[in-house]
Design an enzyme around this catalytic site. Structure first.
Site, mmCIF file in Angstrom:
data_model
loop_
_atom_site.group_PDB
_atom_site.id
_atom_site.type_symbol
_atom_site.label_atom_id
_atom_site.label_comp_id
_atom_site.label_asym_id
_atom_site.label_seq_id
_atom_site.Cartn_x
_atom_site.Cartn_y
_atom_site.Cartn_z
ATOM 1 N N LYS A 186 4.297 1.880 10.333
ATOM 2 C CA LYS A 186 5.052 2.974 9.701
ATOM 3 C C LYS A 186 4.662 4.322 10.262
ATOM 4 O O LYS A 186 4.244 5.241 9.547
ATOM 5 C CB LYS A 186 4.912 2.958 8.169
ATOM 6 C CG LYS A 186 5.524 1.730 7.530
ATOM 7 C CD LYS A 186 5.623 1.847 6.023
ATOM 8 C CE LYS A 186 6.221 0.618 5.391
ATOM 9 N NZ LYS A 186 5.364 -0.603 5.479
HETATM 10 P P1 BMP Z 1 4.369 -8.285 -0.869
HETATM 11 O O1 BMP Z 1 5.435 -9.362 -0.663
HETATM 12 O O2 BMP Z 1 3.002 -8.854 -1.029
HETATM 13 O O3 BMP Z 1 4.735 -7.295 -1.933
HETATM 14 O O4 BMP Z 1 4.279 -7.480 0.524
HETATM 15 C C1 BMP Z 1 5.330 -6.688 1.004
HETATM 16 C C2 BMP Z 1 5.046 -6.199 2.396
HETATM 17 O O5 BMP Z 1 6.168 -5.458 2.867
HETATM 18 C C3 BMP Z 1 3.841 -5.264 2.532
HETATM 19 O O6 BMP Z 1 3.220 -5.532 3.777
HETATM 20 C C4 BMP Z 1 4.459 -3.872 2.558
HETATM 21 O O7 BMP Z 1 3.694 -2.970 3.356
HETATM 22 C C5 BMP Z 1 5.816 -4.108 3.190
HETATM 23 N N1 BMP Z 1 6.904 -3.193 2.730
HETATM 24 C C6 BMP Z 1 7.324 -3.153 1.409
HETATM 25 O O8 BMP Z 1 6.800 -3.862 0.559
HETATM 26 N N2 BMP Z 1 8.350 -2.289 1.061
HETATM 27 C C7 BMP Z 1 8.975 -1.485 1.942
HETATM 28 O O9 BMP Z 1 9.891 -0.762 1.565
HETATM 29 C C8 BMP Z 1 8.558 -1.526 3.278
HETATM 30 C C9 BMP Z 1 7.540 -2.395 3.663
HETATM 31 O O10 BMP Z 1 7.186 -2.463 4.928
#
Ligand code: BMP
Length: 266
Positions: free
Chosen positions: A93
């Site tokens: 990012k």
């Molecule tokens: P999780 O499924 O454990 O919530 O992880 C989501 C992943 O996606 C994390 O690595 C986070 O940095 C990324 N992410 C997100 O959740 N929302 C966004 O809008 C953008 C992302 O990159």
């Protein structure tokens, strides 16, 4: 609309060589699942990558959370990517001026440009962020083998992105001389962009809808693919915290893929 087209047909429309590669990989391997390998120990990530490898098209890292980062971690991760046929995305990012992101991408401890097929970047600084990233490439890491996903929306509740920001992010992704470097868009809805040669990556996916304690908002695999236009669903904790990781990864893969097949069949 782009969501009715198959990944194979969209591969032919992609301007980014990496997007083309990824669309084709998804079609051949029959998976639109991305694993968010958000673990802080190198061996734990490698173990997850090996277990989930057969079911994913993409493995997404946050290298700055790896406590014991080393070059051999990257070598091993790349070997798993080759063995199981998935691409690597560093979810950095980037969000700074062109000169700074160029340094952050190519230099430092992580040398992201050397190993990540794909990276993510905010569009906040404008299109110079894409130019800055491209400027870090050359020689062995040619711009043809690398690409960026631009963030046009976020899954966090209360995020500051509005309609105008979304529209302007779409312009950066689809207009101008550097669009061959843009492989896709990270967003939550199908109206973020119309060009079928870009890939929509959608995080915030879990079999049980809901929220976490820190603002993350989840939707089901079916909902993100069929209602929100996701081409790839990103799953982190939904898989990482499962008691049987392989079985759970396979089930996310099956549900995301079935949703895609229904979407293009209609
Ligand atoms: P999780 O499924 O454990 O919530 O992880 C989501 C992943 O996606 C994390 O690595 C986070 O940095 C990324 N992410 C997100 O959740 N929302 C966004 O809008 C953008 C992302 O990159």
């Amino acid at each position: 609309s782009r969501t009715k087209l198959t990944y194979e047909s969209r591969a032919n429309l992609a301007k980014s060589p990496v997007a083309k590669r990824l669309f084709n990989l998804m079609a051949t391997k029959q998976t639109n699942l991305c694993l968010a390998a958000d673990l802080s120990e190198a061996d734990a990530i490698l173990d997850m990558a090996d277990k989930c490898g057969p079911y994913i098209c993409l493995l997404k890292t946050h290298v700055d959370i790896v406590s014991d980062f080393s070059e051999s971690f990257i070598v091993n991760l790349q070997a798993l990517a080759t063995r199981h046929n998935f691409l690597l995305m560093e979810d950095r990012k980037f969000a700074d001026i062109g000169n700074t992101v160029s340094l952050q991408y190519g230099q430092g401890l992580y040398k992201i440009a050397n190993w990540a097929d794909l990276v993510t970047a905010h569009t906040l600084p404008g299109r110079s962020i894409v130019q800055g990233l491209k400027a870090a490439l050359g020689g062995a890491n040619s711009a043809k083998e690398r690409g960026v996903f631009l963030l046009a929306e976020m899954s966090a509740s209360g995020n500051l992105i509005d309609e105008k920001y979304k529209e302007n992010s779409n312009k950066i992704a689809t207009e101008g001389g550097d669009v061959d470097f843009v492989a896709g868009v990270v967003c939550q809805s199908a109206d973020c962009f119309a060009f079928p040669g870009l890939i929509q990556l959608t995080p915030g996916v879990k079999i049980d809808e809901g929220v976490d304690k820190l603002g993350q908002q989840y939707q089901t695999p079916e909902h993100v693919v069929k209602e929100r236009g996701a081409d790839i669903g990103v799953v982190g904790r939904g898989i990482l915290q499962a008691s049987n990781v392989e079985k759970t990864a396979a089930s996310y893969r099956d549900r995301l893929w079935a949703a895609y097949q229904e979407r293009v069949a209609k």
